[in-house]
Design an enzyme around this catalytic site. Structure first.
Site, PDB file in Angstrom:
ATOM      1  N   LYS A  55       0.843  -1.206   0.000  1.00 55.82           N
ATOM      2  CA  LYS A  55       0.000   0.000   0.000  1.00 55.82           C
ATOM      3  C   LYS A  55       0.876   1.254   0.000  1.00 55.82           C
ATOM      4  CE  LYS A  55      -3.780  -2.665   1.872  1.00 55.82           C
ATOM      5  NZ  LYS A  55      -4.519  -3.219   2.991  1.00 55.82           N
ATOM      6  N   GLN A  99      -4.567  -1.810   9.240  1.00 54.91           N
ATOM      7  CA  GLN A  99      -4.419  -3.131   8.607  1.00 54.91           C
ATOM      8  C   GLN A  99      -5.103  -4.201   9.460  1.00 54.91           C
ATOM      9  OE1 GLN A  99      -3.160  -3.786   5.489  1.00 54.91           O
ATOM     10  NE2 GLN A  99      -3.925  -5.849   5.851  1.00 54.91           N
ATOM     11  N   ASP A 122     -10.610   3.408   3.498  1.00 60.17           N
ATOM     12  CA  ASP A 122     -10.666   1.958   3.307  1.00 60.17           C
ATOM     13  C   ASP A 122     -12.110   1.464   3.484  1.00 60.17           C
ATOM     14  OD1 ASP A 122      -9.257  -0.396   2.686  1.00 60.17           O
ATOM     15  OD2 ASP A 122      -9.031  -0.937   4.806  1.00 60.17           O
TER      16      ASP A 122
END
Ligand code: NAP
Length: 281
Positions: A55, A99, A122
């Site tokens: 990422k 994450q 996200d």
């Protein structure tokens, strides 16, 4: 019949070129400011570390910055919430990625939901999910939103089609079903307690595999001419759907690898650039 290959890798590359141009323009207009994505990695799970690295690399490829936060495996919910609060307050941070999965002692849902809606690039907060499901503006959850972007780019018709989503996780199956519903598909959601899974899949015009088990969905369950979307990726380069026997008899399919996978990171940076433009631009 030769199926249309829904090439996520190619679309992600093309989108990166467009994003690079947008970031360059933003930099020029703002005296050098770029969108910044903060990534939070808790603990030392090697797969998670790899994803975070990928990422960060994607950010750099398009000229964006990433702020990488690494916390020890012993981090508590309170410590993680404090870090997220800090990043929410930081005006130079435009997106926050926590994450997943986090270590077991952490209340992951509480931490996801602490992310400011404006920085939820996200698409993991309950508020963002609810707004998206209601058709209000919100960043989409990265994997299902990436799948929707892929289907749109290849002009796959969804309206009135019967979509069967296998899996109902908060980050994939559930938001996927809501997005397909918003696109006027008729949606069936299957999960581990579903009876007669094969019968549901046999009726599908569009099948989304989001189960997490290698080639769990059998080719013989899928009808000719269907659109096949496989979110899975397992050792040996197979997904959640038995794809090989399907390539000559379905209308379209996502390859594994190179289909859904590249679209997830691409959607994350796409939404980070959007957020950066809103704040900086
Ligand atoms: P998950 O949280 O483990 O959810 C799996 C889902 O599959 C659950 O809803 C579960 O049902 C359902 N399921 C399990 N066994 C089943 C069965 N026998 N019949 C029907 N449904 C069953 O997984 P996830 O995070 O959603 O991920 C799903 C897949 O997508 C995985 O292969 C993962 O690697 C992949 N993925 C890819 C990306 C990407 O960037 N490409 C991102 C995220 C995930 P219950 O709810 O009843 O337990």
């Amino acid at each position: 019949m030769s199926a249309l290959v829904l090439d996520g890798k190619a679309l992600a590359q093309k989108t990166e070129e467009e994003l690079s141009a947008r970031v360059a323009k933003l930099k020029e207009k703002s005296g050098g400011q770029t969108p910044i994505l903060a990534t939070i990695l808790v603990g030392d799970d090697p797969a998670s570390a790899t994803y975070v690295k990928m990422k960060g690399n994607a950010c750099r490829r398009i000229g964006m910055d990433s702020l990488q936060v690494e916390l020890p495996a012993s981090t508590t919910t309170e410590e993680l919430l404090a870090k997220i609060g800090e990043l929410n307050e930081n005006p130079n941070v435009h997106g926050i990625l926590l994450q997943h999965p986090v270590p077991a002692q952490i209340d992951e849902r509480a931490c996801f939901d602490a992310i400011d809606l404006d920085k939820d690039v996200d698409g993991v907060t309950c508020l963002g999910f609810g707004r998206m499901a209601m058709g209000e503006e919100a960043y989409g959850c990265a994997t299902p939103k990436g799948i929707m972007r892929l289907l749109e780019a290849y002009e796959v018709e969804l309206e009135g089609k019967h979509a069967v989503v296998v899996g109902r996780s908060p980050i994939l199956g559930k938001p996927m079903a809501a997005m397909l519903l918003n696109a006027n598909a008729t949606v069936t959601i299957c999960h581990s307690r579903t009876r007669d899974l094969a019968d549901h899949i046999r009726r599908a015009d569009i099948v989304v595999g989001a189960v997490g088990r290698p080639e769990f969905i059998k080719a013989e369950w899928i009808k000719d001419g269907a659109v096949v979307v496989d979110a899975g990726y397992h050792p040996g380069g197979v997904g959640d759907i038995e794809l090989a026997p399907l390539v000559d008899r379905v209308a379209a399919y996502t390859p594994v690898p190179g289909g859904v996978g590249p679209m997830t990171i691409n959607t994350l940076i796409y939404q980070s650039v959007d957020s950066g433009e809103r704040k900086i631009g």
